[in-house]
Design a protein around this motif. Structure first.
Motif, PDB file in Angstrom:
ATOM      1  N   MET A 289       3.114  11.869  -0.870  1.00  0.00           N
ATOM      2  CA  MET A 289       3.415  13.049  -1.684  1.00  0.00           C
ATOM      3  C   MET A 289       4.407  13.903  -0.886  1.00  0.00           C
ATOM      4  O   MET A 289       4.206  14.146   0.315  1.00  0.00           O
ATOM      5  N   VAL A 290       5.469  14.334  -1.533  1.00  0.00           N
ATOM      6  CA  VAL A 290       6.533  15.067  -0.824  1.00  0.00           C
ATOM      7  C   VAL A 290       5.942  16.324  -0.173  1.00  0.00           C
ATOM      8  O   VAL A 290       5.212  17.093  -0.800  1.00  0.00           O
ATOM      9  N   HIS A 291       6.271  16.514   1.109  1.00  0.00           N
ATOM     10  CA  HIS A 291       5.752  17.642   1.883  1.00  0.00           C
ATOM     11  C   HIS A 291       6.245  18.957   1.262  1.00  0.00           C
ATOM     12  O   HIS A 291       7.435  19.076   0.928  1.00  0.00           O
ATOM     13  N   PRO A 292       5.352  19.965   1.120  1.00  0.00           N
ATOM     14  CA  PRO A 292       5.786  21.244   0.536  1.00  0.00           C
ATOM     15  C   PRO A 292       6.994  21.843   1.249  1.00  0.00           C
ATOM     16  O   PRO A 292       7.863  22.450   0.609  1.00  0.00           O
ATOM     17  N   LYS A 293       7.067  21.668   2.572  1.00  0.00           N
ATOM     18  CA  LYS A 293       8.219  22.220   3.322  1.00  0.00           C
ATOM     19  C   LYS A 293       9.526  21.560   2.881  1.00  0.00           C
ATOM     20  O   LYS A 293      10.589  22.183   2.921  1.00  0.00           O
ATOM     21  N   VAL A 294       9.450  20.272   2.507  1.00  0.00           N
ATOM     22  CA  VAL A 294      10.650  19.547   2.068  1.00  0.00           C
ATOM     23  C   VAL A 294      11.094  20.062   0.700  1.00  0.00           C
ATOM     24  O   VAL A 294      12.290  20.292   0.473  1.00  0.00           O
ATOM     25  N   LEU A 295      10.118  20.290  -0.196  1.00  0.00           N
ATOM     26  CA  LEU A 295      10.465  20.855  -1.508  1.00  0.00           C
ATOM     27  C   LEU A 295      11.131  22.217  -1.319  1.00  0.00           C
ATOM     28  O   LEU A 295      12.191  22.488  -1.901  1.00  0.00           O
ATOM     29  N   ALA A 296      10.525  23.057  -0.474  1.00  0.00           N
ATOM     30  CA  ALA A 296      11.058  24.409  -0.254  1.00  0.00           C
ATOM     31  C   ALA A 296      12.472  24.339   0.314  1.00  0.00           C
ATOM     32  O   ALA A 296      13.367  25.086  -0.107  1.00  0.00           O
ATOM     33  N   ALA A 297      12.696  23.407   1.277  1.00  0.00           N
ATOM     34  CA  ALA A 297      14.032  23.281   1.890  1.00  0.00           C
ATOM     35  C   ALA A 297      15.086  22.900   0.859  1.00  0.00           C
ATOM     36  O   ALA A 297      16.256  23.241   1.011  1.00  0.00           O
ATOM     37  N   ALA A 298      14.649  22.201  -0.200  1.00  0.00           N
ATOM     38  CA  ALA A 298      15.604  21.775  -1.233  1.00  0.00           C
ATOM     39  C   ALA A 298      15.664  22.782  -2.386  1.00  0.00           C
ATOM     40  O   ALA A 298      16.252  22.497  -3.433  1.00  0.00           O
ATOM     41  N   GLY A 299      15.005  23.928  -2.208  1.00  0.00           N
ATOM     42  CA  GLY A 299      15.083  24.974  -3.227  1.00  0.00           C
ATOM     43  C   GLY A 299      14.118  24.792  -4.381  1.00  0.00           C
ATOM     44  O   GLY A 299      14.288  25.388  -5.445  1.00  0.00           O
ATOM     45  N   VAL A 300      13.099  23.941  -4.207  1.00  0.00           N
ATOM     46  CA  VAL A 300      12.106  23.711  -5.267  1.00  0.00           C
ATOM     47  C   VAL A 300      10.797  24.400  -4.842  1.00  0.00           C
ATOM     48  O   VAL A 300      10.333  24.198  -3.709  1.00  0.00           O
ATOM     49  N   ASP A 301      10.239  25.207  -5.716  1.00  0.00           N
ATOM     50  CA  ASP A 301       9.042  25.998  -5.377  1.00  0.00           C
ATOM     51  C   ASP A 301       7.810  25.094  -5.283  1.00  0.00           C
ATOM     52  O   ASP A 301       7.348  24.561  -6.297  1.00  0.00           O
ATOM     53  N   PRO A 302       7.246  24.938  -4.062  1.00  0.00           N
ATOM     54  CA  PRO A 302       6.111  24.010  -3.898  1.00  0.00           C
ATOM     55  C   PRO A 302       4.819  24.514  -4.552  1.00  0.00           C
ATOM     56  O   PRO A 302       3.868  23.746  -4.696  1.00  0.00           O
ATOM     57  N   ASP A 303       4.793  25.798  -4.943  1.00  0.00           N
ATOM     58  CA  ASP A 303       3.607  26.287  -5.655  1.00  0.00           C
ATOM     59  C   ASP A 303       3.646  25.902  -7.138  1.00  0.00           C
ATOM     60  O   ASP A 303       2.644  26.008  -7.842  1.00  0.00           O
ATOM     61  N   LYS A 304       4.798  25.511  -7.606  1.00  0.00           N
ATOM     62  CA  LYS A 304       4.930  25.141  -9.028  1.00  0.00           C
ATOM     63  C   LYS A 304       5.113  23.642  -9.224  1.00  0.00           C
ATOM     64  O   LYS A 304       4.790  23.105 -10.280  1.00  0.00           O
ATOM     65  N   TRP A 305       5.675  22.991  -8.227  1.00  0.00           N
ATOM     66  CA  TRP A 305       6.068  21.587  -8.414  1.00  0.00           C
ATOM     67  C   TRP A 305       5.473  20.704  -7.321  1.00  0.00           C
ATOM     68  O   TRP A 305       5.287  21.153  -6.193  1.00  0.00           O
ATOM     69  N   GLN A 306       5.226  19.445  -7.675  1.00  0.00           N
ATOM     70  CA  GLN A 306       4.795  18.476  -6.655  1.00  0.00           C
ATOM     71  C   GLN A 306       5.230  17.094  -7.108  1.00  0.00           C
ATOM     72  O   GLN A 306       5.584  16.890  -8.275  1.00  0.00           O
ATOM     73  N   GLY A 307       5.177  16.147  -6.184  1.00  0.00           N
ATOM     74  CA  GLY A 307       5.597  14.797  -6.583  1.00  0.00           C
ATOM     75  C   GLY A 307       5.542  13.813  -5.449  1.00  0.00           C
ATOM     76  O   GLY A 307       5.183  14.156  -4.329  1.00  0.00           O
ATOM     77  N   PHE A 308       5.899  12.576  -5.769  1.00  0.00           N
ATOM     78  CA  PHE A 308       5.826  11.514  -4.752  1.00  0.00           C
ATOM     79  C   PHE A 308       7.218  11.045  -4.342  1.00  0.00           C
ATOM     80  O   PHE A 308       8.211  11.303  -5.038  1.00  0.00           O
ATOM     81  N   ALA A 309       7.250  10.354  -3.200  1.00  0.00           N
ATOM     82  CA  ALA A 309       8.485   9.717  -2.730  1.00  0.00           C
ATOM     83  C   ALA A 309       8.101   8.389  -2.097  1.00  0.00           C
ATOM     84  O   ALA A 309       6.958   8.198  -1.661  1.00  0.00           O
ATOM     85  N   PHE A 310       9.045   7.479  -2.075  1.00  0.00           N
ATOM     86  CA  PHE A 310       8.791   6.198  -1.400  1.00  0.00           C
ATOM     87  C   PHE A 310      10.112   5.673  -0.846  1.00  0.00           C
ATOM     88  O   PHE A 310      11.197   6.160  -1.225  1.00  0.00           O
ATOM     89  N   GLY A 311      10.017   4.720   0.060  1.00  0.00           N
ATOM     90  CA  GLY A 311      11.232   4.144   0.630  1.00  0.00           C
ATOM     91  C   GLY A 311      11.001   2.698   1.009  1.00  0.00           C
ATOM     92  O   GLY A 311       9.902   2.328   1.436  1.00  0.00           O
ATOM     93  N   MET A 312      12.021   1.865   0.796  1.00  0.00           N
ATOM     94  CA  MET A 312      11.902   0.459   1.219  1.00  0.00           C
ATOM     95  C   MET A 312      13.262  -0.090   1.620  1.00  0.00           C
ATOM     96  O   MET A 312      14.304   0.461   1.264  1.00  0.00           O
ATOM     97  N   GLY A 313      13.231  -1.174   2.387  1.00  0.00           N
ATOM     98  CA  GLY A 313      14.465  -1.798   2.863  1.00  0.00           C
ATOM     99  C   GLY A 313      14.923  -2.865   1.882  1.00  0.00           C
ATOM    100  O   GLY A 313      14.185  -3.798   1.586  1.00  0.00           O
TER     101      GLY A 313
END
Ligand code: 2U9
Length: 357
Positions: A289-313
Motif C-alpha cells: 500500500m503506497v506510503h502516506p508520505k509518498v502520497l503527500a510528496a506527490a500532492g495527494v492528500d493521504p487522509d482522503k486517498w489510498q492505494g496500492f503499488a507494485f513493481g516487477m522486472g
C-alpha cells in the motif's frame, strides 16, 4: 529519276547499321546530296519541266526519308531482339532471401503486460530516464543519507565544479514516473509505468540497464484485497495458466506500508519449471500500500486517498515465460538466438482477448 530511286531504296534496304543509314541520308538528302542538288536544278528549268520534275522529286525525297526511318526502326528492333536473346533471364529462380528484423523479447513482454493491465483500466505513463534525486528518492520516502539509498547502486551524473546541488541520477526504478503522474492528474489514478532503469550491477541475473513495469492504483478505498486480485488476474493472463496461485510474504520497501513480496506456486520436478502446480514458490514481484508520505510528496492528500503499488522486472518475466537462461542474452544481437525462442518480425501479442490457455 527511277535510277536514283532504285539506287537509294536498294542501298537503304541493304544498310546494316545506323551509321550506314546516316551516310546514305547525307549522300541523298544532305545539303550537297544528290537529290537536294537535283531539286536545286528546278530553278533553271522551264515551267513545264518544273511541273513534272518538282512533284516527282518531292515524292522521291519523301520516299527516301520514309525508307530511312523504316530501316532505322527495323535495325533497332533487330538489335533489341539480339540483346534479349543474349540476356536470357530465368524468372523461375528463387529470390534472394532478405534478413527481416525481429521483435525483441523485452518489447514483446512489455506489450503483453501493457495489454493485460489496459484491460483492467490502467493507462500507461512515461517519464525521463535522467531524474532529479527528489523524484527518484526523496519523494519516495528515501531521504538523503538514509541507508536505503545505498541499496539502489545508483549511477550519478556529474555536476559542474563548484555546483553543490545534489547530482541528477539515472533512475533506479520507474516509481518517479508515477510521482509525476500523480502531480499532474491527482487522484483517483490508475497507471502502469514500463521502462528502462539503471543500477550499477552486472552478473548472470543483473545488468546495469534493465526494464521494470510498476503499477499504481489510488482511490478512496483501494485495499490489499484489490491488489491481490489485480496481481492474480495479471499472472493468470501473462503466464497463460488458469491454476496460478499467489502467496504474499511480508516485506519492507520505503515507499509502501505494509509491503509484500509476491511468490507464485511452481514445481521444478524433472528439471523443468511448471507454474501453477507443485510445492515450490518463486518470487516474481514486490508490492504494497503506497506510503502516506509518498502520497503527500506527490500532492495527494493521504487522509482522503489510498492505494496500492507494485513493481516487477520485465527482463525476468521474459526469461521465465520464454525459458531464456541468462539475462546477458538480451544484449546479444544474434537473430538466430531470437528465432530459437520463437520471436519473429511483427509478432503481435494475442493475450488481451482472454485469460484462459
Ligand atoms: C509509487 C509508490 C510506490 C513500486 C514498488 C516494488 C514494490 C518492488 C522491485 C521488483 C523487482 C523492483 O525490478 S525490481 O527489482 N519492485 O519490489 N516496487 S512496490 O512502489 C511504488 C511505486 C511508485 C509512487
Amino acid at each position: 529519276m527511277d535510277d536514283l530511286r532504285q539506287k537509294y531504296l536498294g542501298a537503304i534496304a541493304a544498310a546494316t547499321d545506323e551509321a550506314a543509314l546516316e551516310d546514305l541520308r547525307v549522300t541523298a538528302l544532305g545539303k550537297k546530296g544528290e537529290i537536294s542538288l537535283k531539286m536545286r536544278e528546278l530553278g533553271g528549268m522551264t515551267p513545264e519541266q518544273r511541273q513534272t520534275m518538282g512533284p516527282a522529286l518531292n515524292a522521291l525525297k519523301d520516299e527516301v526519308n520514309s525508307a530511312l526511318s523504316a530501316r532505322k526502326a527495323a535495325l533497332g528492333d533487330a538489335a533489341l531482339d539480339e540483346r534479349l536473346r543474349g540476356e536470357w533471364l530465368d524468372v523461375t529462380l528463387p529470390g534472394r532471401p532478405r534478413r527481416a528484423g525481429t521483435i525483441h523479447p523485452v518489447s514483446q513482454v512489455t506489450e503483453e503486460v501493457t495489454a493485460i493491465f489496459a484491460d483492467m483500466g490502467f493507462a500507461v505513463a512515461e517519464g525521463p530516464q535522467i531524474e532529479s534525486d527528489w523524484y527518484n528518492f526523496d519523494a519516495l520516502n528515501i531521504p538523503p543519507h538514509h541507508p536505503a539509498r545505498q541499496e539502489f547502486d545508483t549511477f550519478y551524473m556529474h555536476r559542474a565544479p563548484g555546483d553543490n546541488r545534489p547530482p541528477h541520477v539515472l533512475r533506479t526504478h520507474t516509481s518517479p514516473v508515477q510521482i509525476r503522474a500523480m502531480e499532474k492528474t491527482g487522484a483517483p489514478i490508475r497507471v502502469i509505468a514500463p521502462g528502462r532503469v539503471y543500477r550499477s550491477d552486472y552478473d548472470q541475473t543483473h545488468t546495469p540497464m534493465f526494464h521494470q513495469v510498476e503499477g499504481l492504483a489510488i482511490d478512496r478505498d483501494i485495499s490489499m484485497a484489490n491488489l491481490k486480485w489485480v496481481l492474480e488476474e495479471f499472472c493468470r493472463a501473462f503466464f497463460e495458466v488458469d491454476t496460478m496461485e499467489l502467496r504474499f510474504r511480508a516485506s519492507h520497501f520505503p515507499f509502501t506500508e505494509p509491503s509484500a513480496e509476491v511468490d507464485i506456486r511452481c514445481s521444478w520436478e524433472g528439471g523443468s519449471l511448471r507454474l501453477g502446480e507443485g510445492d515450490d514458490w518463486m518470487e516474481i514481484l514486490g508490492s504494497g500500500m503506497v506510503h502516506p508520505k509518498v502520497l503527500a510528496a506527490a500532492g495527494v492528500d493521504p487522509d482522503k486517498w489510498q492505494g496500492f503499488a507494485f513493481g516487477m522486472g520485465i527482463d525476468r518475466l521474459a526469461m521465465l515465460k520464454y525459458g531464456i537462461p541468462d539475462l546477458r542474452a538480451f544484449f546479444d544481437s544474434d537473430l538466430r538466438w531470437l528465432r530459437h525462442y520463437g520471436f519473429s518480425a511483427l509478432d503481435v501479442p494475442t493475450l488481451s482477448g482472454g485469460l484462459s490457455r
